[in-house]
Design a protein around this motif. Sequence first.
Motif, PDB file in Angstrom:
ATOM      1  N   LEU A 335       0.338  -1.043   0.192  1.00  0.00           N
ATOM      2  CA  LEU A 335      -0.104   0.344  -0.017  1.00  0.00           C
ATOM      3  C   LEU A 335       0.882   1.261  -0.018  1.00  0.00           C
ATOM      4  O   LEU A 335       0.571   2.155  -0.276  1.00  0.00           O
ATOM      5  CB  LEU A 335      -0.595   0.099   0.897  1.00  0.00           C
ATOM      6  CG  LEU A 335      -2.241  -1.196   1.303  1.00  0.00           C
ATOM      7  CD1 LEU A 335      -3.033  -1.069   2.519  1.00  0.00           C
ATOM      8  CD2 LEU A 335      -2.667  -0.616   0.260  1.00  0.00           C
ATOM      9  N   GLU A 336       1.722   1.481   0.992  1.00  0.00           N
ATOM     10  CA  GLU A 336       2.630   2.270   1.126  1.00  0.00           C
ATOM     11  C   GLU A 336       3.702   2.827  -0.857  1.00  0.00           C
ATOM     12  O   GLU A 336       3.706   3.660  -0.498  1.00  0.00           O
ATOM     13  CB  GLU A 336       3.881   2.135   1.572  1.00  0.00           C
ATOM     14  CG  GLU A 336       3.514   2.468   3.463  1.00  0.00           C
ATOM     15  CD  GLU A 336       3.981   2.399   4.034  1.00  0.00           C
ATOM     16  OE1 GLU A 336       6.008   1.577   4.047  1.00  0.00           O
ATOM     17  OE2 GLU A 336       4.328   2.012   5.074  1.00  0.00           O
ATOM     18  N   THR A 337       4.255   1.814  -1.210  1.00  0.00           N
ATOM     19  CA  THR A 337       4.294   1.238  -2.398  1.00  0.00           C
ATOM     20  C   THR A 337       3.075   2.375  -3.480  1.00  0.00           C
ATOM     21  O   THR A 337       3.293   3.029  -4.823  1.00  0.00           O
ATOM     22  CB  THR A 337       4.777   0.587  -3.160  1.00  0.00           C
ATOM     23  OG1 THR A 337       5.932   0.492  -1.800  1.00  0.00           O
ATOM     24  CG2 THR A 337       5.428   0.287  -4.622  1.00  0.00           C
ATOM     25  N   LEU A 338       2.108   1.609  -3.226  1.00  0.00           N
ATOM     26  CA  LEU A 338       0.750   1.408  -4.418  1.00  0.00           C
ATOM     27  C   LEU A 338       0.621   3.640  -4.246  1.00  0.00           C
ATOM     28  O   LEU A 338       0.589   4.558  -5.008  1.00  0.00           O
ATOM     29  CB  LEU A 338      -0.278   1.136  -4.355  1.00  0.00           C
ATOM     30  CG  LEU A 338      -0.403  -0.012  -5.069  1.00  0.00           C
ATOM     31  CD1 LEU A 338      -1.636  -0.783  -4.366  1.00  0.00           C
ATOM     32  CD2 LEU A 338      -0.123   0.228  -5.970  1.00  0.00           C
ATOM     33  N   GLU A 339       0.819   4.109  -2.912  1.00  0.00           N
ATOM     34  CA  GLU A 339       0.130   5.539  -2.631  1.00  0.00           C
ATOM     35  C   GLU A 339       1.756   6.451  -3.566  1.00  0.00           C
ATOM     36  O   GLU A 339       1.154   7.651  -4.355  1.00  0.00           O
ATOM     37  CB  GLU A 339       0.158   5.835  -0.813  1.00  0.00           C
ATOM     38  CG  GLU A 339      -1.037   5.309  -0.769  1.00  0.00           C
ATOM     39  CD  GLU A 339      -1.317   5.601   0.581  1.00  0.00           C
ATOM     40  OE1 GLU A 339      -1.875   6.450   1.594  1.00  0.00           O
ATOM     41  OE2 GLU A 339      -0.347   5.295   1.775  1.00  0.00           O
ATOM     42  N   THR A 351       8.681   6.892  -7.882  1.00  0.00           N
ATOM     43  CA  THR A 351       8.512   6.004  -6.746  1.00  0.00           C
ATOM     44  C   THR A 351       9.481   5.078  -6.117  1.00  0.00           C
ATOM     45  O   THR A 351       9.460   5.562  -4.767  1.00  0.00           O
ATOM     46  CB  THR A 351       7.630   4.658  -7.977  1.00  0.00           C
ATOM     47  OG1 THR A 351       6.283   5.492  -8.268  1.00  0.00           O
ATOM     48  CG2 THR A 351       7.142   4.475  -6.236  1.00  0.00           C
ATOM     49  N   ALA A 352      10.565   4.932  -7.277  1.00  0.00           N
ATOM     50  CA  ALA A 352      11.929   3.725  -6.188  1.00  0.00           C
ATOM     51  C   ALA A 352      13.276   4.903  -5.287  1.00  0.00           C
ATOM     52  O   ALA A 352      13.271   4.438  -4.784  1.00  0.00           O
ATOM     53  CB  ALA A 352      12.266   3.483  -7.524  1.00  0.00           C
ATOM     54  N   ARG A 394      -6.778   5.960   3.628  1.00  0.00           N
ATOM     55  CA  ARG A 394      -6.029   6.406   3.774  1.00  0.00           C
ATOM     56  C   ARG A 394      -6.384   6.804   6.054  1.00  0.00           C
ATOM     57  O   ARG A 394      -6.559   7.106   7.071  1.00  0.00           O
ATOM     58  CB  ARG A 394      -5.055   7.598   3.886  1.00  0.00           C
ATOM     59  CG  ARG A 394      -3.961   7.805   4.963  1.00  0.00           C
ATOM     60  CD  ARG A 394      -2.512   7.767   5.463  1.00  0.00           C
ATOM     61  NE  ARG A 394      -1.635   7.080   4.672  1.00  0.00           N
ATOM     62  CZ  ARG A 394      -1.208   5.519   4.965  1.00  0.00           C
ATOM     63  NH1 ARG A 394      -0.810   5.320   6.681  1.00  0.00           N
ATOM     64  NH2 ARG A 394      -0.339   4.961   4.187  1.00  0.00           N
ATOM     65  N   LEU A 395      -8.069   7.759   5.275  1.00  0.00           N
ATOM     66  CA  LEU A 395      -8.903   8.317   5.944  1.00  0.00           C
ATOM     67  C   LEU A 395      -9.196   7.329   7.179  1.00  0.00           C
ATOM     68  O   LEU A 395      -9.675   7.430   8.277  1.00  0.00           O
ATOM     69  CB  LEU A 395      -9.667   8.939   5.216  1.00  0.00           C
ATOM     70  CG  LEU A 395      -9.495  10.083   4.555  1.00  0.00           C
ATOM     71  CD1 LEU A 395     -10.701  10.396   3.373  1.00  0.00           C
ATOM     72  CD2 LEU A 395      -9.386  11.113   5.605  1.00  0.00           C
ATOM     73  N   THR A 396      -9.710   5.742   6.694  1.00  0.00           N
ATOM     74  CA  THR A 396      -9.987   5.432   7.533  1.00  0.00           C
ATOM     75  C   THR A 396      -9.429   4.453   8.650  1.00  0.00           C
ATOM     76  O   THR A 396      -8.975   4.459   9.891  1.00  0.00           O
ATOM     77  CB  THR A 396     -11.007   3.856   7.413  1.00  0.00           C
ATOM     78  OG1 THR A 396     -11.631   4.500   5.898  1.00  0.00           O
ATOM     79  CG2 THR A 396     -11.092   2.694   8.102  1.00  0.00           C
ATOM     80  N   HIS A 397      -8.009   4.167   7.766  1.00  0.00           N
ATOM     81  CA  HIS A 397      -6.452   4.371   8.764  1.00  0.00           C
ATOM     82  C   HIS A 397      -5.992   4.836   9.497  1.00  0.00           C
ATOM     83  O   HIS A 397      -5.935   4.383  10.644  1.00  0.00           O
ATOM     84  CB  HIS A 397      -5.798   3.330   7.409  1.00  0.00           C
ATOM     85  CG  HIS A 397      -4.478   2.448   8.073  1.00  0.00           C
ATOM     86  ND1 HIS A 397      -4.915   1.371   9.060  1.00  0.00           N
ATOM     87  CD2 HIS A 397      -3.279   3.825   8.710  1.00  0.00           C
ATOM     88  CE1 HIS A 397      -2.577   1.182   9.298  1.00  0.00           C
ATOM     89  NE2 HIS A 397      -2.313   2.285   9.380  1.00  0.00           N
ATOM     90  N   SER A 398      -6.890   6.362   9.803  1.00  0.00           N
ATOM     91  CA  SER A 398      -6.088   7.124  10.257  1.00  0.00           C
ATOM     92  C   SER A 398      -6.591   7.187  12.106  1.00  0.00           C
ATOM     93  O   SER A 398      -6.339   7.790  12.742  1.00  0.00           O
ATOM     94  CB  SER A 398      -6.042   8.382   9.617  1.00  0.00           C
ATOM     95  OG  SER A 398      -4.667   8.498   8.580  1.00  0.00           O
ATOM     96  N   GLU A 399      -8.565   7.032  11.606  1.00  0.00           N
ATOM     97  CA  GLU A 399      -9.338   7.253  12.489  1.00  0.00           C
ATOM     98  C   GLU A 399      -9.597   6.000  14.012  1.00  0.00           C
ATOM     99  O   GLU A 399      -8.233   5.175  13.145  1.00  0.00           O
ATOM    100  CB  GLU A 399     -10.333   7.587  12.191  1.00  0.00           C
ATOM    101  CG  GLU A 399     -10.873   8.759  11.186  1.00  0.00           C
ATOM    102  CD  GLU A 399     -12.309   8.521  10.653  1.00  0.00           C
ATOM    103  OE1 GLU A 399     -13.065   7.377  11.037  1.00  0.00           O
ATOM    104  OE2 GLU A 399     -12.823   9.629   9.588  1.00  0.00           O
TER     105      GLU A 399
END
Length: 399
Positions: A335-339, A351-352, A394-399
């Motif tokens: 996910l971090e790579t995708l973002e 990205t790399a 990210r919004l859901t993960h941050s809450e």
Amino acid sequence: MPDASAFLDHHRRTRVSEVTEQLVRTIVAEHPGYHGATIPLDDLQRSCHANIVSALELLAVAVGADEPPPPESVLYDAARDTGHRRADQGLPLDELLRSYRMGGRLIWEDLLGEARASDALDADDLRVIGTRLWQVIDETSSQVARAYHATELRIVRADEQRRASLWEGLLSGRGVEPAFALEASRILDIRMDGPLVVVAVDHQDPLGAVVDGLADRLRAVGVASTWQRRAECHVGFLQLASTDLARTLEVLRATPDVAIGVSSVVRGLARTDVAFREALTTLRTIEPDAACVVSYDERLPDALLLGSPEVAERLVRVWLGAVLALPTPEHTALLETLETWVECAGSASRTAERVPCHRNTVLNRVRRVADLTGLPLGDAPPPMELALALRAWRLTHSE
């Protein structure tokens, strides 16, 4: 002290009116605070009369019993009533207490004059009367002050409740009602029309010191503000000189260690409820413990997702569900790579550099996500749906 008691009784029956008139004249001439407090002359006369009668009755009891009556005595009712009423009328307390000291002095001067004229009392009697009189004046002044403060506190609480009611009305949409908006404008000192923004300041400021400093800095650049503390944040109405938000954002961003969500610019009180929702939504887009100032216009996609939770949930499930099903270390790396890949518009090389990792690692991770989800990735710029899904996660993960 039978001679002193008889003298005080005669004085109370014969001299109250004269002392009252003298006290009223003195207050009107020498106490400017009474002029601006809208106290009618007949009210002042009645009050002076009642308090002089009360003081002489208290003095008689104090001389007879060798001490003043207890504080709870009904003989202090005139003082308590005066304290309550003058607080309601807006007379400053120091002016009120000055008038009591003046009344005590006039009573004492009149007592001395009458005693000398009648030769009814000796020096010891006068000494006792003088001592007891100032004890009575001191306790009476204390009763006045306590009553004044009690009424003052009631007024403050009523004002706070009214202000809170007006705030709630504006934030819930009553600003569209002309009469309500007019009263809110008057009480809260907010213009009915003209550009304004609503800001939501995260609650890392329990005593309001950050908000106070922020209000001062805004005032220095011509932005008036009014604030209310709520359960989830501090809320401020900022009155702007124009619709240009740049200078205000610059001031807000100079506030250290705090998260602030800023609404779009709205015109007048009729739109404060909309601006309030925007400010809260913007604040929700800021990651926990992050100190930054973000405007609504800078977070429109996030606001859209927060406003449509069912759509946001579906995007995450369709585009990222299979990835999220992997063990945490693996799906976190993907996910971090995708973002970063989305932020770099699909450039594996950039990205790399930012992840950092080898370019082939980026391509392998993107292909891995495509295999897991069955969605086309890597042959074209990142799909908009993927970008939204990542934002929603990210919004859901941050809450």
